[in-house]
Structure formats: C-alpha cells, structure tokens
Scaffold this motif. Structure first.
Motif, PDB file in Angstrom:
ATOM      1  N   GLU A  42       3.759 -20.411  31.268  1.00  0.00           N
ATOM      2  CA  GLU A  42       3.087 -19.285  30.608  1.00  0.00           C
ATOM      3  C   GLU A  42       2.850 -19.602  29.141  1.00  0.00           C
ATOM      4  O   GLU A  42       1.781 -19.312  28.602  1.00  0.00           O
ATOM      5  N   LYS A  43       3.837 -20.211  28.492  1.00  0.00           N
ATOM      6  CA  LYS A  43       3.671 -20.578  27.094  1.00  0.00           C
ATOM      7  C   LYS A  43       2.490 -21.525  26.934  1.00  0.00           C
ATOM      8  O   LYS A  43       1.611 -21.308  26.093  1.00  0.00           O
ATOM      9  N   LYS A  44       2.463 -22.581  27.730  1.00  0.00           N
ATOM     10  CA  LYS A  44       1.414 -23.594  27.598  1.00  0.00           C
ATOM     11  C   LYS A  44       0.032 -23.000  27.836  1.00  0.00           C
ATOM     12  O   LYS A  44      -0.928 -23.325  27.128  1.00  0.00           O
ATOM     13  N   SER A  45      -0.083 -22.105  28.809  1.00  0.00           N
ATOM     14  CA  SER A  45      -1.395 -21.537  29.143  1.00  0.00           C
ATOM     15  C   SER A  45      -1.941 -20.658  28.030  1.00  0.00           C
ATOM     16  O   SER A  45      -3.148 -20.485  27.897  1.00  0.00           O
ATOM     17  N   GLY A  46      -1.038 -20.101  27.194  1.00  0.00           N
ATOM     18  CA  GLY A  46      -1.487 -19.207  26.139  1.00  0.00           C
ATOM     19  C   GLY A  46      -1.772 -19.873  24.817  1.00  0.00           C
ATOM     20  O   GLY A  46      -2.283 -19.220  23.900  1.00  0.00           O
ATOM     21  N   GLU A 103       1.731 -11.065  20.623  1.00  0.00           N
ATOM     22  CA  GLU A 103       0.912 -11.307  21.814  1.00  0.00           C
ATOM     23  C   GLU A 103       1.591 -12.265  22.774  1.00  0.00           C
ATOM     24  O   GLU A 103       1.512 -12.103  23.999  1.00  0.00           O
ATOM     25  N   ALA A 104       2.268 -13.281  22.237  1.00  0.00           N
ATOM     26  CA  ALA A 104       2.970 -14.243  23.096  1.00  0.00           C
ATOM     27  C   ALA A 104       4.131 -13.567  23.823  1.00  0.00           C
ATOM     28  O   ALA A 104       4.381 -13.842  25.002  1.00  0.00           O
ATOM     29  N   VAL A 105       4.843 -12.690  23.133  1.00  0.00           N
ATOM     30  CA  VAL A 105       5.932 -11.953  23.776  1.00  0.00           C
ATOM     31  C   VAL A 105       5.383 -11.072  24.891  1.00  0.00           C
ATOM     32  O   VAL A 105       5.941 -11.001  25.994  1.00  0.00           O
ATOM     33  N   ASN A 120       7.446 -25.703  16.411  1.00  0.00           N
ATOM     34  CA  ASN A 120       6.266 -26.539  16.228  1.00  0.00           C
ATOM     35  C   ASN A 120       5.013 -25.933  16.849  1.00  0.00           C
ATOM     36  O   ASN A 120       3.945 -25.914  16.235  1.00  0.00           O
ATOM     37  N   ALA A 121       5.143 -25.417  18.056  1.00  0.00           N
ATOM     38  CA  ALA A 121       3.964 -24.904  18.758  1.00  0.00           C
ATOM     39  C   ALA A 121       3.396 -23.656  18.106  1.00  0.00           C
ATOM     40  O   ALA A 121       2.199 -23.581  17.795  1.00  0.00           O
ATOM     41  N   TYR A 122       4.243 -22.662  17.892  1.00  0.00           N
ATOM     42  CA  TYR A 122       3.712 -21.400  17.365  1.00  0.00           C
ATOM     43  C   TYR A 122       3.336 -21.488  15.901  1.00  0.00           C
ATOM     44  O   TYR A 122       2.485 -20.713  15.435  1.00  0.00           O
ATOM     45  N   SER A 123       3.918 -22.414  15.150  1.00  0.00           N
ATOM     46  CA  SER A 123       3.437 -22.600  13.776  1.00  0.00           C
ATOM     47  C   SER A 123       1.997 -23.111  13.792  1.00  0.00           C
ATOM     48  O   SER A 123       1.166 -22.692  12.974  1.00  0.00           O
ATOM     49  N   ASP A 124       1.665 -24.008  14.734  1.00  0.00           N
ATOM     50  CA  ASP A 124       0.271 -24.440  14.886  1.00  0.00           C
ATOM     51  C   ASP A 124      -0.630 -23.261  15.231  1.00  0.00           C
ATOM     52  O   ASP A 124      -1.737 -23.110  14.684  1.00  0.00           O
TER      53      ASP A 124
END
Length: 286
Positions: A231-235, A215-217, A176-180
């Motif tokens: 870290e996920k949320k901050s990016g 970039e997320a990786v 859900n998050a990365y599709s957004d």
C-alpha cells in the motif's frame, strides 16, 4: 523502511487484534535484536495487552504496565498469524527474529530481511527512557503541531531540508520515502537550505507535510499488516520511481544516489529544471 503512516496503521491493526488478549509466550529466535535484558521477555508471559501506542517509528505494546517496544528499522516487519505454527521456531539464518503467541493461538512474528540487522526489541517499564524514544522530536500529526511550532523548529537549523525532515530528533516519524513525497508536494528542492526558507515557503512545506502524511495514514487505515508495504509503494508519487514520468508535470523523475540510500525528485516541479548532481559531488550540475 516503515515510516509514520505504516507504523500508525500497524498500531491500529494491533490495537484491534491484541488489546484484551493474553500473551502466553515470547520466543526470541535472534537474540541480537533484544536491546534490553531486564525485565526478561518471559516477564511478558501471562500478561494481557491493554494498549498499543506509537512513538515516531516505534510500536509500543503495553501488557499490564510492562512494554514490548519494537523499532522495525529498514528491513524489519511484523507478520500477523491467525494460527501460529505448532512447536517452537528453529533458530537459524532465516528472517524470523521474535515470535509472540497469544492464548487464542494467534500471534505475530517479527522478521528482518537482509544482512544489516537493525531490528530492535525492548522490554521495559519506561518506554520514554529508551534512547531512540527519548530523543524524538514532536509528532507531525499531533494536534498541537501547528505551523508556528514547525517554523520554530526549522528556524534553529542550517542544513538541507531533506536531512532536516528525516532527523528524528527534530520531527518524529518521517523517513527517506515520505521526505521525498513531502518535498515534491511542496515543489521544493531536497538540497534547499532551511535557513533560506521564506515565510511562504515554510507555510507551503508545513501544508505538504501534514497533507502527505495524513493522506498516507488514511490510505493505510484498515489495511491488513501484511499488505501495508504494498500500500505504501502504490501511493508514492516520486520516491522509488526514477525514470518514470512525474504525475504532476510529466517530466522524468530523477535520482540522486548516496552510499546507502537514494532520493528521487522532479526537476520541473522542484529545482527549476536543473538536474541535481550525484550527492558525492554535492552541487548542482551547471
């Protein structure tokens, strides 16, 4: 929910901390998370971890040919312990589901918060036969996942692009998050139909997919397991940021709510300034 970048970072972290170490104890606290019964979890004890791999959102620990495979689902996580507590964990209503102890005294806990228990743990000699892995589509960061392959996957679909990106049988690892995030980077409405994509739009979406995930990786690389969620949320640029200004254009990020989830988007960047109606109405506000 952990998605491809966090699970990939977790795989790298566990590779550094587990490979070459002997498993001395596997303690299931919440038996409901075990989705296989043979071989038993005790069969892992005395084996040495030889590899850690990833299949979409699944983490796969190879212990001398016997695999401990985990899907963290929405609220699961892995907590590394430099020193595990003495004595066995007490069964109860807490979040602890499984504890894995190494001969060094180190180990990890698998936990799951909330009331919806979807954390899944498998012990198997054949990870490819686990139903969730067997149905996975290609990994979007694999070397052979080129633009032609991506276009070919979408050409057989006729549905909203948000749902297509999240379909694990189409593309593995995006949630859900990365599709957004991908759709925001591609400047595309989450409700756009895959069948309406032009060649140029498909190209832009492919670039956004690969760039966003890569970039997320990279942001997560080397981050300790306990800090990956933060870290996920901050990016994230739009997901989970309804009401905040878009970092690209300054418009207010909007939200569409579903029965058990939500999506976020920027009207200026993605929908030509139109506001998307609540998904229960299934149409654009006029």
């Amino acid at each position: 929910m952990p998605e491809l970048p966090e699970v990939e970072a977790l795989r790298a972290f566990l590779t550094d901390h587990l490979v070459g170490r002997e498993i001395v104890r596997v303690l299931p606290v919440a038996v409901s998370v075990l989705k296989t019964y043979y071989p038993p979890v005790s069969a892992l004890e005395g084996r040495t971890v030889t590899d850690v791999t990833r299949h979409g959102k699944f983490v796969d620990l190879d212990a001398d040919g016997l695999h401990l495979v985990t899907h963290l689902a929405r609220a699961g996580w892995l907590h590394w312990k430099d020193r595990l507590p003495d004595g066995p964990p007490r069964p109860g209503k807490g979040p602890l589901a499984v504890r894995v102890a190494l001969e060094t005294g180190e180990g990890f806990d698998l936990t799951e918060a909330g009331t919806q228990k979807r954390l899944a743990v498998y012990v198997t000699e054949a990870p490819a036969q686990i139903p969730g892995i067997a149905r996975l589509g290609p990994d979007p960061l694999a070397p052979d996942f080129d633009e032609d392959r991506f276009a070919g996957l979408l050409s057989g679909e006729r549905r909203q692009i948000k749902g297509a990106l999240r379909d694990q049988s189409l593309i593995a690892g995006v949630g859900n998050a990365y599709s957004d995030e991908i759709l925001h980077a591609a400047r595309m409405s989450p409700f756009k139909l895959t069948s309406s994509l032009t060649k140029e739009e498909t190209h832009g979406l492919y670039v956004a997919l690969r760039t966003t995930l890569t970039e997320a990786v990279e942001r997560s690389r080397g981050v300790a397991a306990g800090r990956l969620k933060a870290e996920k949320k901050s990016g994230l640029r739009v997901h989970g940021r309804a009401g905040e200004p878009c970092p690209v254009c300054g418009d207010t990020i909007r939200e569409v709510s579903f029965s058990d989830s939500s999506l976020q988007y920027c009207p200026t960047c993605q929908t030509g300034g139109k506001l998307l109606a609540d998904r229960r109405m299934s149409r654009l506000l006029k």
